[in-house]
Enzyme design. Structure first.
Site, PDB file in Angstrom:
ATOM      1  N   ASP A  50     -21.013  21.744  49.013  1.00 19.37           N
ATOM      2  CA  ASP A  50     -20.633  23.077  48.555  1.00 19.37           C
ATOM      3  C   ASP A  50     -20.371  22.997  47.065  1.00 19.37           C
ATOM      4  O   ASP A  50     -19.862  21.984  46.569  1.00 19.37           O
ATOM      5  CB  ASP A  50     -19.381  23.559  49.280  1.00 19.37           C
ATOM      6  CG  ASP A  50     -19.617  23.843  50.760  1.00 19.37           C
ATOM      7  OD1 ASP A  50     -20.753  24.228  51.122  1.00 19.37           O
ATOM      8  OD2 ASP A  50     -18.675  23.693  51.551  1.00 19.37           O
TER       9      ASP A  50
ATOM     10  N   ASP B   9     -25.076  29.094  52.694  1.00 14.91           N
ATOM     11  CA  ASP B   9     -24.017  29.963  53.211  1.00 14.91           C
ATOM     12  C   ASP B   9     -24.213  31.405  52.734  1.00 14.91           C
ATOM     13  O   ASP B   9     -23.936  32.353  53.475  1.00 14.91           O
ATOM     14  CB  ASP B   9     -22.643  29.463  52.786  1.00 14.91           C
ATOM     15  CG  ASP B   9     -22.319  28.084  53.327  1.00 14.91           C
ATOM     16  OD1 ASP B   9     -22.902  27.685  54.358  1.00 14.91           O
ATOM     17  OD2 ASP B   9     -21.488  27.391  52.712  1.00 14.91           O
TER      18      ASP B   9
END
Length: 166
Positions: free
Chosen positions: A113, A127
């Site tokens: 991330d 995402d």
């Protein structure tokens, strides 16, 4: 040709996700780049859970869940369960995001991330495709796809009962 476009869109989502994760691992490790103070920054972290780090350590659960999702998507598209173009585009985006995160989970057991909203969470491009694809799909169904939300089985049963009574 339309379905080829959907596959290309999903593949582009996977490519964008994997490319940004590569760049994050090369250029962001140990650094934070502030883009909008207090609102948006780039920061490298790994996550072995799902959104908001829920269900940490669930690598195989997520792999099986994603594989099942992909199987259902292939079946639903092949059997024309989804016919409307906006729905199909959303599903292609969600699928591309799911594949992007699946690649990471299968390879390392965690996802990279890098997009950080400090007061909320840190996430990745996959995402974004999943979240926006799902959000737009829900809005489309609620606002535009009245047929999807119609109570057709109940209406058909009522018509049959009326015909039987008459």
């Amino acid at each position: 040709m339309f379905y080829f476009g959907l596959v290309l869109f999903a593949a582009a989502a996977v490519a964008a996700d994997q490319l940004t994760k590569y760049f994050a691992s090369v250029y962001l490790m140990g650094k934070t780049v502030v883009l909008v103070p207090g609102w948006l920054q780039l920061h490298y972290i790994t996550n072995d859970g799902m959104a908001l780090s829920l269900f940490r350590g669930g690598r195989w659960f997520f792999i099986v869940l994603t594989a099942a999702f992909l199987g259902i998507v292939v079946w639903a598209v092949a059997s024309k369960q989804f016919k409307k173009k906006p729905e199909l585009w959303c599903i292609a985006g969600i699928t591309g995001g799911a594949i992007g995160n699946l690649i990471d989970r299968a390879a390392t057991g965690q996802v990279i991330d890098m997009i950080c909203i400090p007061w909320f969470s840190t996430f990745n491009v996959a995402d974004l495709f999943i979240t926006f694809g799902a959000g737009i799909l829900v809005l489309y169904i609620l606002i535009k796809d009245k047929e999807f939300l119609a109570d057709s089985p109940k209406k058909d049963k009522e018509k049959q009962n009326d015909a039987d009574a008459g």
